[in-house]
Design a protein around this motif. Structure first.
Motif, mmCIF file in Angstrom:
data_model
loop_
_atom_site.group_PDB
_atom_site.id
_atom_site.type_symbol
_atom_site.label_atom_id
_atom_site.label_comp_id
_atom_site.label_asym_id
_atom_site.label_seq_id
_atom_site.Cartn_x
_atom_site.Cartn_y
_atom_site.Cartn_z
ATOM 1 N N ARG A 55 36.441 -2.309 -11.091
ATOM 2 C CA ARG A 55 35.288 -1.470 -10.827
ATOM 3 C C ARG A 55 34.680 -0.936 -12.123
ATOM 4 O O ARG A 55 35.386 -0.433 -12.994
ATOM 5 N N HIS A 56 33.355 -1.055 -12.227
ATOM 6 C CA HIS A 56 32.600 -0.515 -13.354
ATOM 7 C C HIS A 56 31.761 0.658 -12.856
ATOM 8 O O HIS A 56 31.026 0.521 -11.871
ATOM 9 N N GLU A 57 31.861 1.782 -13.524
ATOM 10 C CA GLU A 57 31.036 2.939 -13.203
ATOM 11 C C GLU A 57 30.314 3.348 -14.478
ATOM 12 O O GLU A 57 30.895 3.959 -15.379
ATOM 13 N N LEU A 58 29.016 3.000 -14.568
ATOM 14 C CA LEU A 58 28.273 3.136 -15.811
ATOM 15 C C LEU A 58 26.972 3.910 -15.584
ATOM 16 O O LEU A 58 26.393 3.878 -14.496
ATOM 17 N N ILE A 59 26.525 4.590 -16.623
ATOM 18 C CA ILE A 59 25.220 5.255 -16.641
ATOM 19 C C ILE A 59 24.321 4.481 -17.595
ATOM 20 O O ILE A 59 24.684 4.246 -18.754
ATOM 21 N N ALA A 60 23.153 4.071 -17.110
ATOM 22 C CA ALA A 60 22.195 3.328 -17.922
ATOM 23 C C ALA A 60 21.038 4.225 -18.330
ATOM 24 O O ALA A 60 20.523 4.991 -17.505
ATOM 25 N N THR A 61 20.626 4.125 -19.599
ATOM 26 C CA THR A 61 19.513 4.918 -20.114
ATOM 27 C C THR A 61 18.591 4.017 -20.922
ATOM 28 O O THR A 61 19.048 3.291 -21.806
ATOM 29 N N VAL A 62 17.297 4.089 -20.652
ATOM 30 C CA VAL A 62 16.322 3.269 -21.359
ATOM 31 C C VAL A 62 15.756 4.049 -22.540
ATOM 32 O O VAL A 62 15.269 5.169 -22.380
ATOM 33 N N GLY A 63 15.838 3.436 -23.738
ATOM 34 C CA GLY A 63 15.319 4.073 -24.945
ATOM 35 C C GLY A 63 13.863 3.720 -25.189
ATOM 36 O O GLY A 63 13.188 3.123 -24.342
ATOM 37 N N VAL B 118 12.436 -12.830 -32.689
ATOM 38 C CA VAL B 118 13.246 -13.906 -32.115
ATOM 39 C C VAL B 118 12.600 -15.236 -32.466
ATOM 40 O O VAL B 118 11.455 -15.490 -32.081
ATOM 41 N N ASP B 119 13.287 -16.060 -33.213
ATOM 42 C CA ASP B 119 12.792 -17.387 -33.608
ATOM 43 C C ASP B 119 11.390 -17.325 -34.207
ATOM 44 O O ASP B 119 10.510 -18.117 -33.884
ATOM 45 N N GLY B 120 11.177 -16.326 -35.065
ATOM 46 C CA GLY B 120 9.903 -16.204 -35.761
ATOM 47 C C GLY B 120 8.807 -15.509 -34.977
ATOM 48 O O GLY B 120 7.699 -15.339 -35.479
ATOM 49 N N THR B 121 9.087 -15.092 -33.744
ATOM 50 C CA THR B 121 8.091 -14.416 -32.917
ATOM 51 C C THR B 121 8.441 -12.944 -32.775
ATOM 52 O O THR B 121 9.577 -12.604 -32.447
ATOM 53 N N GLU B 122 7.461 -12.074 -33.025
ATOM 54 C CA GLU B 122 7.670 -10.632 -32.905
ATOM 55 C C GLU B 122 7.536 -10.223 -31.442
ATOM 56 O O GLU B 122 6.517 -10.494 -30.799
ATOM 57 N N LEU B 123 8.582 -9.580 -30.905
ATOM 58 C CA LEU B 123 8.585 -9.146 -29.514
ATOM 59 C C LEU B 123 8.770 -7.638 -29.439
ATOM 60 O O LEU B 123 9.443 -7.044 -30.282
ATOM 61 N N GLN B 124 8.194 -7.027 -28.415
ATOM 62 C CA GLN B 124 8.454 -5.623 -28.121
ATOM 63 C C GLN B 124 9.569 -5.567 -27.077
ATOM 64 O O GLN B 124 9.495 -6.241 -26.052
ATOM 65 N N VAL B 125 10.611 -4.809 -27.357
ATOM 66 C CA VAL B 125 11.776 -4.772 -26.476
ATOM 67 C C VAL B 125 12.139 -3.326 -26.141
ATOM 68 O O VAL B 125 11.771 -2.392 -26.857
ATOM 69 N N LEU B 126 12.843 -3.171 -25.044
ATOM 70 C CA LEU B 126 13.381 -1.875 -24.632
ATOM 71 C C LEU B 126 14.903 -1.950 -24.676
ATOM 72 O O LEU B 126 15.502 -2.891 -24.131
ATOM 73 N N ARG B 127 15.508 -0.954 -25.329
ATOM 74 C CA ARG B 127 16.966 -0.910 -25.410
ATOM 75 C C ARG B 127 17.512 -0.125 -24.212
ATOM 76 O O ARG B 127 17.108 1.007 -23.957
ATOM 77 N N ILE B 128 18.436 -0.766 -23.480
ATOM 78 C CA ILE B 128 19.077 -0.121 -22.336
ATOM 79 C C ILE B 128 20.534 0.120 -22.717
ATOM 80 O O ILE B 128 21.307 -0.834 -22.912
ATOM 81 N N GLY B 129 20.907 1.382 -22.868
ATOM 82 C CA GLY B 129 22.272 1.725 -23.231
ATOM 83 C C GLY B 129 23.117 1.978 -21.993
ATOM 84 O O GLY B 129 22.645 2.592 -21.023
ATOM 85 N N TYR B 130 24.365 1.501 -22.014
ATOM 86 C CA TYR B 130 25.301 1.700 -20.898
ATOM 87 C C TYR B 130 26.541 2.419 -21.406
ATOM 88 O O TYR B 130 27.121 2.035 -22.431
ATOM 89 N N GLU B 131 26.945 3.466 -20.712
ATOM 90 C CA GLU B 131 28.149 4.227 -21.042
ATOM 91 C C GLU B 131 28.921 4.474 -19.752
ATOM 92 O O GLU B 131 28.327 4.793 -18.718
ATOM 93 N N GLY B 132 30.249 4.342 -19.820
ATOM 94 C CA GLY B 132 31.032 4.645 -18.628
ATOM 95 C C GLY B 132 32.444 4.122 -18.702
ATOM 96 O O GLY B 132 33.016 3.992 -19.793
ATOM 97 N N TRP B 133 32.992 3.806 -17.527
ATOM 98 C CA TRP B 133 34.401 3.453 -17.427
ATOM 99 C C TRP B 133 34.583 2.177 -16.618
ATOM 100 O O TRP B 133 33.792 1.852 -15.723
#
Length: 422
Positions: free
Chosen positions: A337-345, A352-367
């Protein structure tokens, strides 16, 4: 009299069938004989960057005088490469690239290694005994044995041969042979942590290589100059990074074990796109066009697949500051069982491969719980941390990092999108 003639005809037919079966059985080679016959035709490929620093190693099979075939992903990003066997090395050049099928033909001057025989088109059958010869992890001319366990693909053709024959890093571009030592396919990739799932590209595609390569080059010549700002190479031939996925496209990721520094290539090959679903690796993974994961039956991406929440690491319509709880048991691995909290930064840039992309970092913390316990118990739980960088433009995670420790055992790895081969 007629009954006697019919009986005689039946006996003759049975004798003929028995003789044919015996002849067929007699044509099968013992593994040591097969190895001696074809091993001299399987070579190591070593690639280098512009500063002649080593990039990667793979395998190649001799299919004609002075001509070998390998996987295009072995040559991707290389400025130069050589073929080698024992202490003999030859310089080589790319002749016919077909990135959509991950087949590249190369040529070598003054090269006299014997070509292999090709199995007849359409002769591959599930259950037949097969042998792979390649250079896994640099161990030249390694023989492995198994069976052909599936014919994967669609539209009337087997786009991939599935086999239980072992394939490891460095085996890419090697040969998959039938019991008579005839080339059935070019070994391409293994589904990491997905059991005994290994895949090869059918050898019958080799006859189409020159024409397909020429068509790809003509199509590229018609594209506007500098349409994506990238240098022409095997890795990006045939389309921009952000184009919609099509059958035959390949997503290449780099998986890194941060504890040992070990690296390996992870391949997700598009088998088909039907409606809003994309099928990879012979059905090993299915996603929706918006990037949501439908199912994973062959977790090629290590922790990225093994610990994935239902639907994947990202959600549709993400916005900075979003937060949610993920409480689930993965379908693979130790099924804990995974119990995690996700937060979007906040949104950030990533290349990526020479192309500039805008990305969102999703952090996961838990047990991670060793049982269905609802609270951390000493010795029964592990702290889990992960982060996924999601590109809304590509509708997929372009980088993933995950780490946890259970007792004396630690896991810390990353998976990063390197390129999309079209």
């Amino acid at each position: 009299m007629t009954r006697l003639m019919n009986a005689s005809s039946l006996r003759a037919a049975l004798v003929f069938l028995a003789a044919s079966a015996a002849a067929g059985a007699a044509s099968a080679l013992e593994p040591d004989v097969l190895f001696r016959r074809v091993a001299g035709s399987v070579w190591t490929i070593r690639t280098f960057d512009a500063q002649e620093r080593p990039l990667r190693a793979g395998s190649a099979v001799v299919i004609a005088p002075g001509r070998l075939v390998t996987n295009c992903h072995v040559l991707a990003k290389a400025s130069g490469f050589v073929v080698r066997q024992d202490n003999v090395t030859y310089g080589a050049t790319l002749e016919f690239p077909d990135p959509a099928r991950d087949l590249c033909q190369i040529k070598v001057a003054n090269f006299n290694a014997a070509p292999v025989a090709l199995a007849p088109a359409g002769s591959a059958r599930v259950g037949q005994r097969v042998y792979a010869i390649g250079n896994p992890r640099g161990l030249e001319n390694t023989l492995s044995e198994g069976i052909l366990s599936g014919l994967r693909g669609g539209d009337g053709e087997a786009r991939l041969l599935q086999t239980t024959t072992a394939i490891s890093a460095g085996s890419s571009g090697g040969g998959l042979f039938d019991e008579e030592g005839r080339l059935l396919g070019i070994t391409s990739f293994a589904a990491r942590d997905g059991g005994n799932l290994n895949f090869a590209v059918p050898a019958e595609f080799l006859s189409e290589l020159p024409a397909r390569a020429q068509s790809a080059l003509e199509a590229r010549a018609r594209e506007p100059a500098g349409n994506d700002g990238r240098a022409a190479n095997v890795g990006n031939a045939g389309g921009a990074l952000t184009e919609p996925l099509r059958a035959g496209d390949t997503l290449e990721y780099l998986r890194t074990d941060k504890l040992t520094g070990g690296r390996s290539t992870v391949i997700y090959r598009v088998d088909r796109v039907v409606g809003d679903e994309v099928t990879f690796n012979g059905g090993g993974k299915v996603e929706r066009l918006d990037g949501q994961v439908v199912s994973v039956t062959a977790p090629a991406g290590g922790l990225f697949d093994l610990a994935s929440p239902p639907g994947g690491w990202a959600r549709a319509n993400l916005l900075p500051g979003m937060r949610w709880q993920a409480d689930y048991t993965p379908a693979f691995g130790e099924r804990q069982r995974h119990e995690l909290i996700a937060t979007v930064g906040q949104e950030q840039s990533m290349r990526v491969d020479g192309t500039e992309l805008q990305v969102l970092r999703i952090g996961y913390e838990g047990w991670i719980y060793a049982s269905s316990a609802s609270a951390p118990l000493s010795g029964a739980t592990s702290r889990f941390q992960a982060a996924a960088w999601y590109s809304p433009e590509l509708h997929r995670v372009v980088r993933f990092e995950g780490a946890y420790q259970r007792g004396m055992s630690s896991t810390n790895e990353s998976l990063e999108l390197v390129r999309i081969l079209r």
